[in-house]
Design a protein around this motif. Structure first.
Motif, PDB file in Angstrom:
ATOM      1  N   MET A 162       0.823  -1.214   0.000  1.00  0.00           N
ATOM      2  CA  MET A 162       0.000   0.000   0.000  1.00  0.00           C
ATOM      3  C   MET A 162       0.855   1.262   0.000  1.00  0.00           C
ATOM      4  O   MET A 162       0.600   2.205  -0.749  1.00  0.00           O
ATOM      5  CB  MET A 162      -0.918   0.011   1.232  1.00  0.00           C
ATOM      6  CG  MET A 162      -2.216  -0.738   1.063  1.00  0.00           C
ATOM      7  SD  MET A 162      -3.360  -0.385   2.428  1.00  0.00           S
ATOM      8  CE  MET A 162      -3.641   1.362   2.235  1.00  0.00           C
ATOM      9  N   VAL A 163       1.891   1.271   0.831  1.00  0.00           N
ATOM     10  CA  VAL A 163       2.786   2.431   0.909  1.00  0.00           C
ATOM     11  C   VAL A 163       3.426   2.698  -0.455  1.00  0.00           C
ATOM     12  O   VAL A 163       3.558   3.856  -0.897  1.00  0.00           O
ATOM     13  CB  VAL A 163       3.879   2.208   1.975  1.00  0.00           C
ATOM     14  CG1 VAL A 163       4.963   3.286   1.877  1.00  0.00           C
ATOM     15  CG2 VAL A 163       3.263   2.215   3.373  1.00  0.00           C
ATOM     16  N   GLY A 164       3.783   1.617  -1.148  1.00  0.00           N
ATOM     17  CA  GLY A 164       4.387   1.776  -2.469  1.00  0.00           C
ATOM     18  C   GLY A 164       3.440   2.461  -3.446  1.00  0.00           C
ATOM     19  O   GLY A 164       3.850   3.346  -4.211  1.00  0.00           O
ATOM     20  N   TYR A 165       2.168   2.068  -3.432  1.00  0.00           N
ATOM     21  CA  TYR A 165       1.182   2.686  -4.335  1.00  0.00           C
ATOM     22  C   TYR A 165       0.872   4.126  -3.914  1.00  0.00           C
ATOM     23  O   TYR A 165       0.675   4.999  -4.770  1.00  0.00           O
ATOM     24  CB  TYR A 165      -0.109   1.862  -4.349  1.00  0.00           C
ATOM     25  CG  TYR A 165       0.015   0.588  -5.165  1.00  0.00           C
ATOM     26  CD1 TYR A 165       0.306   0.636  -6.523  1.00  0.00           C
ATOM     27  CD2 TYR A 165      -0.173  -0.665  -4.582  1.00  0.00           C
ATOM     28  CE1 TYR A 165       0.423  -0.518  -7.287  1.00  0.00           C
ATOM     29  CE2 TYR A 165      -0.066  -1.827  -5.314  1.00  0.00           C
ATOM     30  CZ  TYR A 165       0.231  -1.751  -6.673  1.00  0.00           C
ATOM     31  OH  TYR A 165       0.348  -2.905  -7.407  1.00  0.00           O
ATOM     32  N   VAL A 166       0.828   4.379  -2.620  1.00  0.00           N
ATOM     33  CA  VAL A 166       0.589   5.745  -2.137  1.00  0.00           C
ATOM     34  C   VAL A 166       1.723   6.655  -2.595  1.00  0.00           C
ATOM     35  O   VAL A 166       1.513   7.806  -3.005  1.00  0.00           O
ATOM     36  CB  VAL A 166       0.457   5.777  -0.600  1.00  0.00           C
ATOM     37  CG1 VAL A 166       0.487   7.220  -0.087  1.00  0.00           C
ATOM     38  CG2 VAL A 166      -0.831   5.089  -0.168  1.00  0.00           C
ATOM     39  N   ASN A 167       2.943   6.135  -2.540  1.00  0.00           N
ATOM     40  CA  ASN A 167       4.106   6.922  -2.985  1.00  0.00           C
ATOM     41  C   ASN A 167       4.064   7.207  -4.479  1.00  0.00           C
ATOM     42  O   ASN A 167       4.747   8.125  -4.967  1.00  0.00           O
ATOM     43  CB  ASN A 167       5.402   6.184  -2.630  1.00  0.00           C
ATOM     44  CG  ASN A 167       5.676   6.181  -1.136  1.00  0.00           C
ATOM     45  OD1 ASN A 167       5.164   7.030  -0.392  1.00  0.00           O
ATOM     46  ND2 ASN A 167       6.483   5.230  -0.679  1.00  0.00           N
ATOM     47  N   GLN A 168       3.266   6.403  -5.207  1.00  0.00           N
ATOM     48  CA  GLN A 168       3.117   6.640  -6.643  1.00  0.00           C
ATOM     49  C   GLN A 168       2.001   7.649  -6.930  1.00  0.00           C
ATOM     50  O   GLN A 168       1.741   7.985  -8.085  1.00  0.00           O
ATOM     51  CB  GLN A 168       2.805   5.317  -7.356  1.00  0.00           C
ATOM     52  CG  GLN A 168       3.939   4.316  -7.330  1.00  0.00           C
ATOM     53  CD  GLN A 168       3.560   2.987  -7.959  1.00  0.00           C
ATOM     54  OE1 GLN A 168       2.702   2.944  -8.852  1.00  0.00           O
ATOM     55  NE2 GLN A 168       4.191   1.912  -7.513  1.00  0.00           N
ATOM     56  N   GLY A 169       1.322   8.127  -5.879  1.00  0.00           N
ATOM     57  CA  GLY A 169       0.299   9.144  -6.064  1.00  0.00           C
ATOM     58  C   GLY A 169      -1.127   8.699  -5.795  1.00  0.00           C
ATOM     59  O   GLY A 169      -2.064   9.504  -5.904  1.00  0.00           O
ATOM     60  N   MET A 170      -1.334   7.435  -5.453  1.00  0.00           N
ATOM     61  CA  MET A 170      -2.695   6.974  -5.155  1.00  0.00           C
ATOM     62  C   MET A 170      -3.092   7.383  -3.746  1.00  0.00           C
ATOM     63  O   MET A 170      -2.237   7.577  -2.873  1.00  0.00           O
ATOM     64  CB  MET A 170      -2.769   5.442  -5.249  1.00  0.00           C
ATOM     65  CG  MET A 170      -2.573   4.870  -6.625  1.00  0.00           C
ATOM     66  SD  MET A 170      -2.809   3.067  -6.613  1.00  0.00           S
ATOM     67  CE  MET A 170      -2.448   2.666  -8.322  1.00  0.00           C
ATOM     68  N   ASN A 171      -4.422   7.511  -3.513  1.00  0.00           N
ATOM     69  CA  ASN A 171      -4.882   7.708  -2.145  1.00  0.00           C
ATOM     70  C   ASN A 171      -4.946   6.338  -1.458  1.00  0.00           C
ATOM     71  O   ASN A 171      -4.757   5.301  -2.094  1.00  0.00           O
ATOM     72  CB  ASN A 171      -6.235   8.441  -2.108  1.00  0.00           C
ATOM     73  CG  ASN A 171      -7.341   7.654  -2.831  1.00  0.00           C
ATOM     74  OD1 ASN A 171      -7.435   6.436  -2.706  1.00  0.00           O
ATOM     75  ND2 ASN A 171      -8.165   8.372  -3.587  1.00  0.00           N
ATOM     76  N   TYR A 173      -7.377   4.521  -0.289  1.00  0.00           N
ATOM     77  CA  TYR A 173      -8.415   3.623  -0.789  1.00  0.00           C
ATOM     78  C   TYR A 173      -7.960   2.964  -2.093  1.00  0.00           C
ATOM     79  O   TYR A 173      -8.062   1.743  -2.259  1.00  0.00           O
ATOM     80  CB  TYR A 173      -9.721   4.394  -1.005  1.00  0.00           C
ATOM     81  CG  TYR A 173     -10.819   3.551  -1.617  1.00  0.00           C
ATOM     82  CD1 TYR A 173     -11.532   2.636  -0.849  1.00  0.00           C
ATOM     83  CD2 TYR A 173     -11.118   3.661  -2.983  1.00  0.00           C
ATOM     84  CE1 TYR A 173     -12.527   1.843  -1.419  1.00  0.00           C
ATOM     85  CE2 TYR A 173     -12.110   2.892  -3.559  1.00  0.00           C
ATOM     86  CZ  TYR A 173     -12.811   1.978  -2.771  1.00  0.00           C
ATOM     87  OH  TYR A 173     -13.790   1.198  -3.344  1.00  0.00           O
ATOM     88  N   GLU A 174      -7.479   3.794  -3.017  1.00  0.00           N
ATOM     89  CA  GLU A 174      -7.006   3.274  -4.306  1.00  0.00           C
ATOM     90  C   GLU A 174      -5.841   2.305  -4.104  1.00  0.00           C
ATOM     91  O   GLU A 174      -5.767   1.263  -4.756  1.00  0.00           O
ATOM     92  CB  GLU A 174      -6.572   4.433  -5.204  1.00  0.00           C
ATOM     93  CG  GLU A 174      -7.713   5.325  -5.651  1.00  0.00           C
ATOM     94  CD  GLU A 174      -7.222   6.581  -6.359  1.00  0.00           C
ATOM     95  OE1 GLU A 174      -8.001   7.171  -7.132  1.00  0.00           O
ATOM     96  OE2 GLU A 174      -6.045   6.969  -6.135  1.00  0.00           O
ATOM     97  N   ALA A 175      -4.948   2.658  -3.174  1.00  0.00           N
ATOM     98  CA  ALA A 175      -3.787   1.802  -2.902  1.00  0.00           C
ATOM     99  C   ALA A 175      -4.217   0.456  -2.325  1.00  0.00           C
ATOM    100  O   ALA A 175      -3.661  -0.593  -2.673  1.00  0.00           O
ATOM    101  CB  ALA A 175      -2.844   2.506  -1.941  1.00  0.00           C
ATOM    102  N   ALA A 176      -5.227   0.474  -1.460  1.00  0.00           N
ATOM    103  CA  ALA A 176      -5.720  -0.773  -0.869  1.00  0.00           C
ATOM    104  C   ALA A 176      -6.366  -1.670  -1.917  1.00  0.00           C
ATOM    105  O   ALA A 176      -6.138  -2.893  -1.943  1.00  0.00           O
ATOM    106  CB  ALA A 176      -6.721  -0.464   0.239  1.00  0.00           C
ATOM    107  N   ILE A 177      -7.160  -1.080  -2.806  1.00  0.00           N
ATOM    108  CA  ILE A 177      -7.826  -1.843  -3.864  1.00  0.00           C
ATOM    109  C   ILE A 177      -6.794  -2.466  -4.798  1.00  0.00           C
ATOM    110  O   ILE A 177      -6.898  -3.634  -5.177  1.00  0.00           O
ATOM    111  CB  ILE A 177      -8.795  -0.936  -4.663  1.00  0.00           C
ATOM    112  CG1 ILE A 177      -9.934  -0.461  -3.764  1.00  0.00           C
ATOM    113  CG2 ILE A 177      -9.340  -1.694  -5.869  1.00  0.00           C
ATOM    114  CD1 ILE A 177     -10.779  -1.566  -3.174  1.00  0.00           C
ATOM    115  N   GLU A 178      -5.789  -1.668  -5.166  1.00  0.00           N
ATOM    116  CA  GLU A 178      -4.757  -2.164  -6.086  1.00  0.00           C
ATOM    117  C   GLU A 178      -3.927  -3.262  -5.419  1.00  0.00           C
ATOM    118  O   GLU A 178      -3.593  -4.267  -6.055  1.00  0.00           O
ATOM    119  CB  GLU A 178      -3.861  -1.017  -6.532  1.00  0.00           C
ATOM    120  CG  GLU A 178      -2.972  -1.338  -7.716  1.00  0.00           C
ATOM    121  CD  GLU A 178      -3.757  -1.659  -8.971  1.00  0.00           C
ATOM    122  OE1 GLU A 178      -3.252  -2.458  -9.798  1.00  0.00           O
ATOM    123  OE2 GLU A 178      -4.880  -1.129  -9.143  1.00  0.00           O
ATOM    124  N   THR A 179      -3.598  -3.074  -4.163  1.00  0.00           N
ATOM    125  CA  THR A 179      -2.821  -4.081  -3.438  1.00  0.00           C
ATOM    126  C   THR A 179      -3.566  -5.395  -3.350  1.00  0.00           C
ATOM    127  O   THR A 179      -2.986  -6.485  -3.522  1.00  0.00           O
ATOM    128  CB  THR A 179      -2.487  -3.576  -2.014  1.00  0.00           C
ATOM    129  OG1 THR A 179      -1.610  -2.465  -2.111  1.00  0.00           O
ATOM    130  CG2 THR A 179      -1.827  -4.675  -1.190  1.00  0.00           C
TER     131      THR A 179
END
Length: 276
Positions: A162-171, A173-179
């Motif tokens: 999740m932290v990796g996706y957040v660092n890419q600009g996702m919020n 919620y989006e990071a959790a869904i993608e993970t």
């Protein structure tokens, strides 16, 4: 039957020779010879007829036996699948863990060591070792890179992703869904059952679709069912499993269920008639 027929021929031949020696008239010799030949032919015909009948009966019995065994196998497959679809009779090796079926809180399997770093439910260690040895004997290189994970360890992995996706600009919620597309939510991962493991090629250790293109992985996908394992998240089945294609994630389900799942071309969810 052949031995008895041969003995009858020998006795008949001795009888004919004896009578010929005792008789002087050529006509009588000829008559006795003809009668003897006819008797021998009759006995031989009876023996041959019985042999043919016996062979036909044996073939019919074998066909019926094969038919019965085939029906019995079909019955066993249907029976196991029916029992597996009932949560009250579902065996331990068909435990379903996914988004709709989280782990029972506090469940920890009795573990056995694969190596110094990885463990599985002790009941699947032997078939796992047999499968990896068979691959090695055939010239293929495979090893377990991940197996049992505690719920706490699953939380760490999920949060790291999740932290990796957040660092890419996702919020968040989006990071959790993608993970969640590639890493199960804590408590919803099969790795916590001790029945799942990630197996990769010694030639390529990447956890991506290229893993499925290696000769080692192709061998494993083709033969894993022989040892009771299935490729848990196959290609083009994410709508049924909720997880993307993972050509490295294997799950023990027992040999009968593994064969049925392979033959039916279904996922574990479909086999158990459950949702993800």
């Amino acid at each position: 039957m052949k031995k008895q027929t041969k003995e009858k021929w020998c006795r008949l031949e001795l009888l004919v020779r004896y009578r010929i020696r005792k008789m002087q008239h050529p006509g009588r010799v000829f008559a006795v010879s003809c009668v003897s030949i006819l008797v021998a032919g009759f006995l031989g015909g009876v023996a041959l007829g019985r042999h043919v009948e016996w062979r036909k009966a044996e073939e019919t019995m074998q066909k019926e036996t094969d038919r019965y065994e085939s029906l019995q196998k079909e019955y066993d497959v249907v029976k196991e699948q029916t029992e597996a679809q009932d949560k009250d009779t579902r065996p331990w090796y068909l435990m379903l863990v996914n988004q709709s079926h989280p782990m029972e809180e506090g469940y920890v399997p009795e573990l056995a060591n694969i190596d110094a770093s990885h463990q599985v439910d002790k009941r699947v260690l032997e078939p796992l070792q047999q499968m990896l040895k068979a691959a090695s004997d055939e010239g293929y290189g495979l090893y377990v890179c991940s197996a049992y994970r505690s719920v706490d360890r699953q939380k760490e992995l999920f949060n790291e992703s999740m932290v990796g996706y957040v660092n890419q600009g996702m919020n968040y919620y989006e990071a959790a869904i993608e993970t969640a597309k590639s890493i199960a939510w804590p408590g919803e991962s099969e790795h916590a059952t001790g029945l799942a493991m990630d197996i990769v090629s010694t030639e390529y250790a990447g956890l991506d679709e290229k893993q499925g293109e290696t000769d080692d992985q192709k061998w494993l996908m083709e033969h894993c069912y022989e040892y009771g394992f299935i490729l848990r998240y196959p290609q083009d089945k994410s709508d049924d499993t909720g997880i993307i294609y993972e050509p490295w994630h294997y799950r023990y389900v027992g040999t009968e269920a593994a064969l049925a799942i392979r033959d039916q071309g279904v996922t574990l969810e479909e086999y158990l008639n459950e949702e993800y």
